[in-house]
Motif scaffolding. Structure first.
Motif, PDB file in Angstrom:
ATOM      1  N   ARG A 197      96.357  -2.157 185.118  1.00 32.66           N
ATOM      2  CA  ARG A 197      96.957  -3.149 185.663  1.00 32.66           C
ATOM      3  C   ARG A 197      98.238  -3.377 185.030  1.00 32.66           C
ATOM      4  NH1 ARG A 197      99.785  -6.685 186.691  1.00 32.66           N
ATOM      5  NH2 ARG A 197      99.103  -8.664 187.974  1.00 32.66           N
ATOM      6  N   THR A 199     100.845  -1.527 184.444  1.00 26.36           N
ATOM      7  CA  THR A 199     101.844  -0.993 185.078  1.00 26.36           C
ATOM      8  C   THR A 199     102.703  -1.957 185.852  1.00 26.36           C
ATOM      9  OG1 THR A 199     100.494   0.165 187.051  1.00 26.36           O
ATOM     10  CG2 THR A 199     100.708   1.262 184.958  1.00 26.36           C
ATOM     11  N   GLU A 200     101.996  -3.057 186.373  1.00 23.72           N
ATOM     12  CA  GLU A 200     102.588  -4.053 187.364  1.00 23.72           C
ATOM     13  C   GLU A 200     103.074  -5.237 186.474  1.00 23.72           C
ATOM     14  OE1 GLU A 200      99.956  -4.883 190.433  1.00 23.72           O
ATOM     15  OE2 GLU A 200      99.580  -2.902 190.912  1.00 23.72           O
ATOM     16  N   TYR A 205      97.794 -11.397 185.704  1.00 26.97           N
ATOM     17  CA  TYR A 205      97.277 -10.041 184.788  1.00 26.97           C
ATOM     18  C   TYR A 205      95.826 -10.655 184.860  1.00 26.97           C
ATOM     19  CZ  TYR A 205      96.040  -6.718 181.368  1.00 26.97           C
ATOM     20  OH  TYR A 205      95.571  -5.824 180.688  1.00 26.97           O
TER      21      TYR A 205
END
Length: 369
Positions: A197, A199-200, A205
Protein backbone atom coordinates in the motif's frame (compact mmCIF):
# COMPACT_ATOMS: atom_id res chain seq x y z
CA UNK A 1 -63.13 18.32 -4.25
CA UNK A 2 -61.46 16.58 -7.14
CA UNK A 3 -62.20 16.74 -10.81
CA UNK A 4 -63.77 13.31 -10.80
CA UNK A 5 -66.87 14.76 -9.07
CA UNK A 6 -67.64 16.91 -12.06
CA UNK A 7 -69.87 15.35 -14.67
CA UNK A 8 -69.75 11.80 -13.29
CA UNK A 9 -72.71 9.58 -14.12
CA UNK A 10 -75.23 9.04 -11.34
CA UNK A 11 -74.73 6.01 -9.19
CA UNK A 12 -77.44 3.65 -8.18
CA UNK A 13 -78.98 4.73 -4.92
CA UNK A 14 -78.53 8.57 -5.43
CA UNK A 15 -81.60 10.57 -4.75
CA UNK A 16 -83.06 12.90 -7.29
CA UNK A 17 -84.78 12.76 -10.66
CA UNK A 18 -83.37 10.44 -13.26
CA UNK A 19 -85.85 11.38 -15.94
CA UNK A 20 -85.29 13.64 -18.89
CA UNK A 21 -85.68 17.34 -18.36
CA UNK A 22 -83.81 20.50 -17.60
CA UNK A 23 -82.57 22.10 -14.43
CA UNK A 24 -83.38 25.75 -13.76
CA UNK A 25 -80.93 28.39 -12.66
CA UNK A 26 -77.90 27.54 -14.79
CA UNK A 27 -78.26 29.92 -17.70
CA UNK A 28 -78.51 26.99 -20.09
CA UNK A 29 -80.43 23.82 -20.21
CA UNK A 30 -78.63 20.79 -18.85
CA UNK A 31 -80.22 17.37 -19.02
CA UNK A 32 -80.75 16.01 -15.58
CA UNK A 33 -79.41 12.66 -16.70
CA UNK A 34 -76.07 14.16 -17.76
CA UNK A 35 -74.63 14.38 -14.29
CA UNK A 36 -75.36 14.14 -10.61
CA UNK A 37 -77.31 17.39 -10.39
CA UNK A 38 -79.98 17.05 -7.72
CA UNK A 39 -82.88 19.25 -6.85
CA UNK A 40 -84.27 19.56 -3.34
CA UNK A 41 -87.45 21.62 -3.47
CA UNK A 42 -87.11 24.67 -5.73
CA UNK A 43 -83.43 25.36 -5.08
CA UNK A 44 -80.83 23.81 -7.39
CA UNK A 45 -77.24 23.18 -6.39
CA UNK A 46 -74.66 25.42 -8.01
CA UNK A 47 -72.05 22.60 -8.22
CA UNK A 48 -72.49 18.91 -8.77
CA UNK A 49 -72.25 17.23 -5.38
CA UNK A 50 -72.42 13.54 -4.60
CA UNK A 51 -75.34 12.73 -2.39
CA UNK A 52 -74.98 9.78 -0.05
CA UNK A 53 -78.11 8.73 1.82
CA UNK A 54 -77.72 8.30 5.52
CA UNK A 55 -74.12 9.56 5.76
CA UNK A 56 -72.72 12.80 5.98
CA UNK A 57 -71.13 16.10 6.03
CA UNK A 58 -73.64 16.96 8.75
CA UNK A 59 -76.29 15.14 10.71
CA UNK A 60 -79.77 16.46 11.22
CA UNK A 61 -82.45 14.63 13.09
CA UNK A 62 -85.11 17.23 12.22
CA UNK A 63 -87.95 17.38 9.80
CA UNK A 64 -85.84 17.09 6.69
CA UNK A 65 -84.84 13.56 7.60
CA UNK A 66 -88.38 12.68 8.50
CA UNK A 67 -89.57 13.96 5.14
CA UNK A 68 -86.93 11.93 3.30
CA UNK A 69 -85.09 15.00 1.98
CA UNK A 70 -81.70 14.47 0.36
CA UNK A 71 -78.70 15.38 2.51
CA UNK A 72 -75.47 16.55 1.00
CA UNK A 73 -72.66 14.18 1.90
CA UNK A 74 -68.93 14.39 1.32
CA UNK A 75 -66.31 16.96 2.27
CA UNK A 76 -67.21 20.55 2.96
CA UNK A 77 -63.74 21.95 2.22
CA UNK A 78 -61.33 21.44 -0.65
CA UNK A 79 -58.57 19.95 1.50
CA UNK A 80 -60.83 17.15 2.65
CA UNK A 81 -60.94 13.92 0.71
CA UNK A 82 -64.05 13.41 -1.33
CA UNK A 83 -65.53 9.95 -1.74
CA UNK A 84 -65.03 8.43 -5.16
CA UNK A 85 -68.44 8.20 -6.88
CA UNK A 86 -67.16 6.67 -10.09
CA UNK A 87 -68.35 3.17 -10.91
CA UNK A 88 -66.01 0.61 -9.41
CA UNK A 89 -65.01 -2.67 -10.94
CA UNK A 90 -66.18 -5.64 -8.94
CA UNK A 91 -63.47 -7.00 -6.69
CA UNK A 92 -61.71 -10.03 -8.05
CA UNK A 93 -62.39 -13.18 -6.07
CA UNK A 94 -59.61 -13.92 -3.64
CA UNK A 95 -57.78 -17.17 -4.11
CA UNK A 96 -56.30 -19.35 -1.43
CA UNK A 97 -53.64 -17.69 0.75
CA UNK A 98 -50.15 -17.70 -0.77
CA UNK A 99 -47.80 -20.34 0.49
CA UNK A 100 -44.85 -19.28 2.57
CA UNK A 101 -41.89 -18.55 0.30
CA UNK A 102 -38.45 -19.92 1.01
CA UNK A 103 -36.91 -16.66 -0.23
CA UNK A 104 -34.49 -18.08 -2.81
CA UNK A 105 -34.29 -20.31 -5.87
CA UNK A 106 -34.25 -23.73 -4.25
CA UNK A 107 -33.71 -25.61 -7.50
CA UNK A 108 -30.61 -23.62 -8.36
CA UNK A 109 -29.37 -23.77 -4.77
CA UNK A 110 -29.76 -27.55 -4.60
CA UNK A 111 -28.17 -28.06 -8.00
CA UNK A 112 -25.15 -25.91 -7.18
CA UNK A 113 -24.85 -27.52 -3.75
CA UNK A 114 -24.84 -31.03 -5.22
CA UNK A 115 -22.22 -30.02 -7.80
CA UNK A 116 -19.96 -28.47 -5.19
CA UNK A 117 -20.39 -31.50 -2.97
CA UNK A 118 -19.33 -33.83 -5.77
CA UNK A 119 -16.18 -31.80 -6.48
CA UNK A 120 -15.28 -31.67 -2.79
CA UNK A 121 -15.78 -35.39 -2.17
CA UNK A 122 -13.90 -36.40 -5.31
CA UNK A 123 -10.90 -34.22 -4.49
CA UNK A 124 -11.00 -35.04 -0.78
CA UNK A 125 -10.83 -38.82 -1.07
CA UNK A 126 -8.92 -39.22 -4.32
CA UNK A 127 -5.88 -37.03 -3.67
CA UNK A 128 -5.47 -34.65 -0.72
CA UNK A 129 -3.35 -32.03 -2.55
CA UNK A 130 -6.21 -31.59 -5.02
CA UNK A 131 -8.54 -30.70 -2.18
CA UNK A 132 -5.88 -28.36 -0.87
CA UNK A 133 -6.03 -26.66 -4.28
CA UNK A 134 -9.82 -26.35 -3.88
CA UNK A 135 -9.26 -24.54 -0.57
CA UNK A 136 -6.75 -22.17 -2.18
CA UNK A 137 -9.15 -21.34 -5.03
CA UNK A 138 -11.98 -20.68 -2.58
CA UNK A 139 -9.70 -18.43 -0.52
CA UNK A 140 -8.54 -16.36 -3.50
CA UNK A 141 -12.07 -15.94 -4.90
CA UNK A 142 -13.38 -15.05 -1.45
CA UNK A 143 -10.69 -12.39 -1.05
CA UNK A 144 -11.55 -10.97 -4.46
CA UNK A 145 -15.24 -10.73 -3.58
CA UNK A 146 -14.56 -9.14 -0.19
CA UNK A 147 -12.06 -6.54 -1.45
CA UNK A 148 -14.26 -5.73 -4.45
CA UNK A 149 -17.28 -5.01 -2.26
CA UNK A 150 -15.19 -2.92 0.13
CA UNK A 151 -13.93 -0.82 -2.79
CA UNK A 152 -17.36 -0.43 -4.37
CA UNK A 153 -19.38 0.39 -1.28
CA UNK A 154 -16.89 2.05 1.10
CA UNK A 155 -14.05 3.14 -1.18
CA UNK A 156 -11.67 0.99 0.88
CA UNK A 157 -8.83 -0.26 -1.30
CA UNK A 158 -7.43 -3.33 0.44
CA UNK A 159 -4.55 -4.58 -1.81
CA UNK A 160 -5.69 -7.83 -3.45
CA UNK A 161 -2.37 -9.03 -4.90
CA UNK A 162 -0.46 -9.49 -1.59
CA UNK A 163 -3.62 -10.84 0.01
CA UNK A 164 -4.12 -13.49 -2.68
CA UNK A 165 -0.46 -14.56 -2.72
CA UNK A 166 -0.19 -14.50 1.06
CA UNK A 167 -3.50 -16.33 1.49
CA UNK A 168 -2.46 -19.15 -0.82
CA UNK A 169 0.92 -19.40 0.95
CA UNK A 170 -0.79 -19.40 4.33
CA UNK A 171 -3.01 -22.35 3.41
CA UNK A 172 -0.16 -24.42 1.97
CA UNK A 173 2.11 -23.59 4.92
CA UNK A 174 -0.53 -24.77 7.34
CA UNK A 175 -0.89 -28.07 5.51
CA UNK A 176 2.87 -28.65 5.29
CA UNK A 177 4.19 -27.16 8.55
CA UNK A 178 1.14 -27.05 10.80
CA UNK A 179 -0.09 -24.15 12.90
CA UNK A 180 3.37 -22.63 13.22
CA UNK A 181 3.70 -22.36 9.45
CA UNK A 182 0.26 -20.74 9.23
CA UNK A 183 1.17 -18.07 11.79
CA UNK A 184 4.44 -17.24 10.04
CA UNK A 185 2.67 -16.90 6.69
CA UNK A 186 0.02 -14.68 8.31
CA UNK A 187 2.70 -12.36 9.67
CA UNK A 188 4.41 -12.03 6.29
CA UNK A 189 1.06 -11.43 4.58
CA UNK A 190 0.30 -8.55 6.93
CA UNK A 191 3.75 -7.09 6.28
CA UNK A 192 3.25 -7.42 2.52
CA UNK A 193 -0.05 -5.54 2.78
CA UNK A 194 1.64 -2.67 4.62
CA UNK A 195 4.47 -2.42 2.08
CA UNK A 196 2.28 -2.83 -1.03
CA UNK A 197 0.00 0.00 0.00
CA UNK A 198 3.01 2.33 0.34
CA UNK A 199 3.25 2.52 -3.45
CA UNK A 200 0.12 4.69 -3.51
CA UNK A 201 -0.64 8.13 -1.99
CA UNK A 202 -0.88 8.21 1.80
CA UNK A 203 -4.54 9.24 1.83
CA UNK A 204 -6.61 6.56 3.62
CA UNK A 205 -3.49 4.44 4.17
CA UNK A 206 -4.51 3.36 7.66
CA UNK A 207 -8.03 2.49 6.55
CA UNK A 208 -6.83 0.41 3.59
CA UNK A 209 -4.15 -1.58 5.44
CA UNK A 210 -6.49 -2.21 8.37
CA UNK A 211 -9.07 -3.66 6.00
CA UNK A 212 -6.35 -5.68 4.28
CA UNK A 213 -5.11 -7.26 7.52
CA UNK A 214 -8.69 -7.97 8.54
CA UNK A 215 -9.30 -9.70 5.20
CA UNK A 216 -6.13 -11.77 5.62
CA UNK A 217 -7.27 -13.00 9.00
CA UNK A 218 -10.94 -13.45 8.11
CA UNK A 219 -10.56 -15.51 4.94
CA UNK A 220 -7.20 -17.33 4.46
CA UNK A 221 -6.10 -17.64 8.09
CA UNK A 222 -9.38 -19.18 9.24
CA UNK A 223 -9.45 -21.40 6.15
CA UNK A 224 -5.97 -22.68 7.08
CA UNK A 225 -7.54 -24.70 9.90
CA UNK A 226 -9.25 -26.83 7.25
CA UNK A 227 -5.79 -27.58 5.85
CA UNK A 228 -4.62 -28.44 9.39
CA UNK A 229 -7.44 -30.98 9.70
CA UNK A 230 -6.61 -32.35 6.27
CA UNK A 231 -2.98 -33.00 7.27
CA UNK A 232 -3.95 -35.55 9.94
CA UNK A 233 -3.81 -39.28 9.22
CA UNK A 234 -7.61 -39.48 8.99
CA UNK A 235 -7.74 -35.92 7.69
CA UNK A 236 -10.24 -36.63 4.94
CA UNK A 237 -12.76 -37.94 7.46
CA UNK A 238 -12.17 -35.01 9.80
CA UNK A 239 -12.78 -32.54 7.01
CA UNK A 240 -15.86 -34.48 5.91
CA UNK A 241 -17.21 -34.37 9.48
CA UNK A 242 -16.54 -30.63 9.62
CA UNK A 243 -18.41 -30.06 6.35
CA UNK A 244 -21.32 -32.33 7.26
CA UNK A 245 -21.88 -30.68 10.62
CA UNK A 246 -21.74 -27.17 9.20
CA UNK A 247 -24.11 -27.98 6.34
CA UNK A 248 -26.50 -29.87 8.64
CA UNK A 249 -26.48 -26.95 11.10
CA UNK A 250 -27.33 -24.47 8.35
CA UNK A 251 -29.98 -26.79 6.92
CA UNK A 252 -31.58 -27.37 10.32
CA UNK A 253 -31.68 -23.64 11.03
CA UNK A 254 -33.16 -22.92 7.60
CA UNK A 255 -35.79 -25.68 7.68
CA UNK A 256 -36.97 -25.20 11.25
CA UNK A 257 -36.81 -21.41 11.05
CA UNK A 258 -38.77 -21.33 7.79
CA UNK A 259 -41.46 -23.65 9.11
CA UNK A 260 -41.73 -22.70 12.78
CA UNK A 261 -39.79 -19.44 13.14
CA UNK A 262 -41.68 -16.81 15.13
CA UNK A 263 -39.18 -15.05 17.41
CA UNK A 264 -36.35 -13.07 15.82
CA UNK A 265 -32.83 -13.98 16.88
CA UNK A 266 -31.04 -10.77 15.86
CA UNK A 267 -33.51 -8.55 13.97
CA UNK A 268 -31.10 -5.62 13.56
CA UNK A 269 -28.44 -7.85 11.98
CA UNK A 270 -30.32 -10.58 10.13
CA UNK A 271 -34.12 -10.30 10.30
CA UNK A 272 -34.60 -13.74 8.73
CA UNK A 273 -32.97 -15.67 11.56
CA UNK A 274 -35.10 -16.91 14.42
CA UNK A 275 -34.57 -18.51 17.80
CA UNK A 276 -36.49 -21.52 16.61
CA UNK A 277 -34.03 -21.81 13.73
CA UNK A 278 -31.12 -21.78 16.17
CA UNK A 279 -32.74 -24.57 18.16
CA UNK A 280 -33.13 -26.54 14.94
CA UNK A 281 -29.47 -25.96 14.09
CA UNK A 282 -28.36 -27.22 17.52
CA UNK A 283 -30.53 -30.34 17.41
CA UNK A 284 -29.61 -31.29 13.84
CA UNK A 285 -25.90 -30.67 14.41
CA UNK A 286 -25.78 -32.61 17.68
CA UNK A 287 -27.40 -35.68 16.14
CA UNK A 288 -25.11 -35.49 13.10
CA UNK A 289 -22.10 -34.96 15.36
CA UNK A 290 -22.85 -38.03 17.45
CA UNK A 291 -23.18 -40.17 14.31
CA UNK A 292 -20.06 -38.77 12.65
CA UNK A 293 -17.80 -39.10 15.68
CA UNK A 294 -18.99 -42.64 16.32
CA UNK A 295 -18.84 -43.87 12.73
CA UNK A 296 -16.25 -41.78 10.87
CA UNK A 297 -13.54 -40.69 13.32
CA UNK A 298 -10.98 -43.14 14.72
CA UNK A 299 -11.35 -43.44 18.51
CA UNK A 300 -14.31 -41.04 18.42
CA UNK A 301 -17.20 -41.43 20.89
CA UNK A 302 -20.79 -40.39 20.34
CA UNK A 303 -20.95 -38.02 23.35
CA UNK A 304 -17.98 -36.13 21.91
CA UNK A 305 -20.06 -35.67 18.80
CA UNK A 306 -22.85 -34.11 20.83
CA UNK A 307 -20.47 -31.48 22.17
CA UNK A 308 -18.93 -31.01 18.75
CA UNK A 309 -22.35 -30.52 17.15
CA UNK A 310 -23.34 -27.96 19.77
CA UNK A 311 -20.14 -26.01 19.23
CA UNK A 312 -20.55 -26.13 15.45
CA UNK A 313 -24.15 -24.85 15.60
CA UNK A 314 -23.08 -21.89 17.75
CA UNK A 315 -19.98 -21.00 15.72
CA UNK A 316 -21.77 -21.40 12.37
CA UNK A 317 -24.59 -19.13 13.53
CA UNK A 318 -22.15 -16.52 14.81
CA UNK A 319 -20.22 -16.70 11.55
CA UNK A 320 -23.40 -16.21 9.55
CA UNK A 321 -24.38 -13.24 11.71
CA UNK A 322 -20.87 -11.81 11.39
CA UNK A 323 -21.01 -11.73 7.61
CA UNK A 324 -24.59 -10.45 7.75
CA UNK A 325 -23.23 -7.56 9.82
CA UNK A 326 -20.59 -6.88 7.17
CA UNK A 327 -23.11 -7.00 4.33
CA UNK A 328 -25.55 -4.78 6.21
CA UNK A 329 -22.79 -2.23 6.76
CA UNK A 330 -21.94 -2.41 3.05
CA UNK A 331 -25.60 -2.21 2.05
CA UNK A 332 -25.60 -5.39 -0.06
CA UNK A 333 -27.55 -8.64 -0.02
CA UNK A 334 -24.84 -11.00 -1.31
CA UNK A 335 -21.08 -10.78 -1.58
CA UNK A 336 -21.17 -12.03 -5.16
CA UNK A 337 -23.18 -13.87 -7.79
CA UNK A 338 -20.94 -16.75 -8.85
CA UNK A 339 -23.16 -19.45 -7.35
CA UNK A 340 -26.82 -19.31 -8.49
CA UNK A 341 -29.16 -19.70 -5.54
CA UNK A 342 -26.34 -19.09 -3.07
CA UNK A 343 -24.75 -15.75 -3.97
CA UNK A 344 -20.97 -15.65 -3.95
CA UNK A 345 -18.22 -17.84 -2.53
CA UNK A 346 -18.11 -15.74 0.63
CA UNK A 347 -21.84 -16.33 1.12
CA UNK A 348 -21.02 -20.04 1.43
CA UNK A 349 -17.88 -19.57 3.52
CA UNK A 350 -19.56 -17.35 6.12
CA UNK A 351 -20.39 -20.21 8.49
CA UNK A 352 -17.50 -22.48 7.44
CA UNK A 353 -14.65 -20.07 8.23
CA UNK A 354 -15.28 -19.47 11.95
CA UNK A 355 -16.26 -23.11 12.43
CA UNK A 356 -12.97 -24.50 11.10
CA UNK A 357 -10.79 -23.57 14.13
CA UNK A 358 -13.50 -24.77 16.52
CA UNK A 359 -13.70 -28.22 14.91
CA UNK A 360 -9.89 -28.49 14.60
CA UNK A 361 -9.40 -27.65 18.28
CA UNK A 362 -12.07 -30.07 19.53
CA UNK A 363 -10.80 -32.84 17.25
CA UNK A 364 -7.31 -32.40 18.70
CA UNK A 365 -8.71 -32.41 22.23
CA UNK A 366 -10.86 -35.50 21.66
CA UNK A 367 -8.73 -37.78 19.45
CA UNK A 368 -5.38 -36.04 19.09
CA UNK A 369 -3.66 -34.52 16.09
Amino acid sequence: MNDASWGAPPRAGHWGSTGQGTSPGYGREVPLSAGPLHVAGDAAQTRPMPIVPGSGGYQDDGADRDQGAAHIGGPLFRDEQEPDIRPQEPAAPQGPPAKKSAGRDLRAAIGVGVGLGAVILASLFVYKPVFLGVIVVAVVVGLWELTSRLAERKNIKAPLVPLAIGGAAMTVAGYVNGAEGAWVAMAFTALAVLVWRMTEPPDDYLKDVTAGIFAAFYVPFLATFVALMLAAGDGAWRVLTFLILTVVSDTGAYAVGWRFGRHKLAPRISPGKTREGLIGAVLFAMVAGALCMQLLIDDGVWWQGLLLGLAVAVSATLGDLGESMIKRDLGIKDMGALLPGHGGIMDRLDSLLPTAPVVWLLMVAFVGS
